[in-house]
Write an enzyme that holds these catalytic residues in place. Sequence first.
Site, mmCIF file in Angstrom:
data_model
loop_
_atom_site.group_PDB
_atom_site.id
_atom_site.type_symbol
_atom_site.label_atom_id
_atom_site.label_comp_id
_atom_site.label_asym_id
_atom_site.label_seq_id
_atom_site.Cartn_x
_atom_site.Cartn_y
_atom_site.Cartn_z
ATOM 1 N N LYS A 34 23.914 34.980 30.491
ATOM 2 C CA LYS A 34 22.631 35.123 29.786
ATOM 3 C C LYS A 34 21.667 35.990 30.583
ATOM 4 O O LYS A 34 20.956 36.819 30.033
ATOM 5 C CB LYS A 34 21.997 33.752 29.568
ATOM 6 C CG LYS A 34 22.526 33.079 28.351
ATOM 7 C CD LYS A 34 21.636 31.922 27.924
ATOM 8 C CE LYS A 34 22.349 31.091 26.883
ATOM 9 N NZ LYS A 34 22.250 29.659 27.171
ATOM 10 N N MET A 39 43.575 37.442 31.001
ATOM 11 C CA MET A 39 42.784 38.274 30.087
ATOM 12 C C MET A 39 43.695 39.076 29.152
ATOM 13 O O MET A 39 43.446 40.244 28.881
ATOM 14 C CB MET A 39 41.887 39.228 30.893
ATOM 15 C CG MET A 39 40.843 38.490 31.714
ATOM 16 S SD MET A 39 39.883 39.587 32.771
ATOM 17 C CE MET A 39 40.940 39.722 34.204
ATOM 18 N N ASP A 66 29.062 31.065 35.205
ATOM 19 C CA ASP A 66 29.316 31.617 33.881
ATOM 20 C C ASP A 66 30.081 30.556 33.103
ATOM 21 O O ASP A 66 30.216 29.426 33.575
ATOM 22 C CB ASP A 66 30.031 32.981 33.957
ATOM 23 C CG ASP A 66 31.170 32.961 34.948
ATOM 24 O OD1 ASP A 66 32.069 32.110 34.781
ATOM 25 O OD2 ASP A 66 31.157 33.764 35.909
HETATM 26 N N1 SAH Z 1 39.457 33.632 38.569
HETATM 27 C C1 SAH Z 1 40.097 33.095 37.400
HETATM 28 C C2 SAH Z 1 40.489 34.197 36.436
HETATM 29 C C3 SAH Z 1 39.313 34.974 35.884
HETATM 30 S S1 SAH Z 1 39.772 36.171 34.708
HETATM 31 C C4 SAH Z 1 41.290 32.226 37.820
HETATM 32 O O1 SAH Z 1 41.707 32.260 38.981
HETATM 33 O O2 SAH Z 1 41.773 31.458 36.991
HETATM 34 C C5 SAH Z 1 39.563 35.285 33.181
HETATM 35 C C6 SAH Z 1 40.904 34.897 32.623
HETATM 36 O O3 SAH Z 1 41.384 33.748 33.299
HETATM 37 C C7 SAH Z 1 40.901 34.493 31.181
HETATM 38 O O4 SAH Z 1 40.885 35.593 30.313
HETATM 39 C C8 SAH Z 1 42.210 33.744 31.098
HETATM 40 O O5 SAH Z 1 43.306 34.631 31.061
HETATM 41 C C9 SAH Z 1 42.240 33.045 32.447
HETATM 42 N N2 SAH Z 1 41.795 31.639 32.383
HETATM 43 C C10 SAH Z 1 40.815 31.066 33.096
HETATM 44 N N3 SAH Z 1 40.742 29.736 32.862
HETATM 45 C C11 SAH Z 1 41.717 29.458 31.975
HETATM 46 C C12 SAH Z 1 42.190 28.260 31.358
HETATM 47 N N4 SAH Z 1 41.633 27.066 31.595
HETATM 48 N N5 SAH Z 1 43.238 28.364 30.495
HETATM 49 C C13 SAH Z 1 43.831 29.540 30.248
HETATM 50 N N6 SAH Z 1 43.426 30.703 30.801
HETATM 51 C C14 SAH Z 1 42.403 30.669 31.662
#
Ligand code: SAH
Length: 255
Positions: A60, A175, A38
Amino acid sequence: MSQKYGKVYLVGSGPGDPELLTLKARRLLDTAEVIIYDQLPGKAILDSMPESAEKIDAGKYAGKHNLPQDSINDVLVEKAKEGKMTVRLKGGDPYVFGRGGEEAEVLVREGIEFEIVPGITSAISAPAYAGIPVTHRDDTSMVTFITGHEDPTKEESGLDWETLAKFQGTIVVLMGVKMLKRNTEALLKYGKDPKTPVALIERGTRPDQRVTVGTLADIAALAEERKVKAPAITVIGKVVRLHAILGEQIVDAKF
Ligand code: SAH
């Protein structure tokens, strides 16, 4: 376990800086027959996917307007059953708010062999690049990770805001952009100090990373003013003070 099924790797991409990919993630991406991804891993990592693999954009594939999870599960199972070595690439760590657990359960149910490849979660690394260690001896020895945007089909909030307001450790919200106002109001309502420092880190570890710092009382207004957008990490707690001391890490865009 059927021999003809392909193996599925649930792979964490890390937060976006491609040099934060693990060696194992890199090897699996380079040798995969199918990659189901994704957008969360970000452009630099998605652009590094090899020509040779069949690439499926999970977003998609599922259509933009419905809940995609079932279709993602279906395509994972379908490709494995075709005998393909399949990588399911996810942002950060697959088991941190990534629905990786659900996908793994489906694979087990279907008798498909799988392996988990942990990634560096944005929950810790985005604050780190913003100069914010999520724990610090002088400030707190506790940290909790919450989702700011729960499953919209859930009737009641699974989050106990009253307990969270009393929690003395660092609160890291994933999120959390859409519901920032509602969530900060909930913490204030239950008595959390309005002066508690808060940081928002957008696109952490990427060349266009941006940090916004405020307090529990004003961060929602600041976020609106600065048009803060997902993906962003919210950090609530004393450790945010370290941003001013340690500074923001400039993201090296050599890749
Ligand atoms: N599995 C992912 C989280 C998925 S939930 C992890 O461990 O990072 C999706 C959320 O992750 C987004 O809404 C945001 O809050 C966060 N996120 C993921 N990548 C990010 C980044 N590069 N910078 C800031 N927030 C990020």
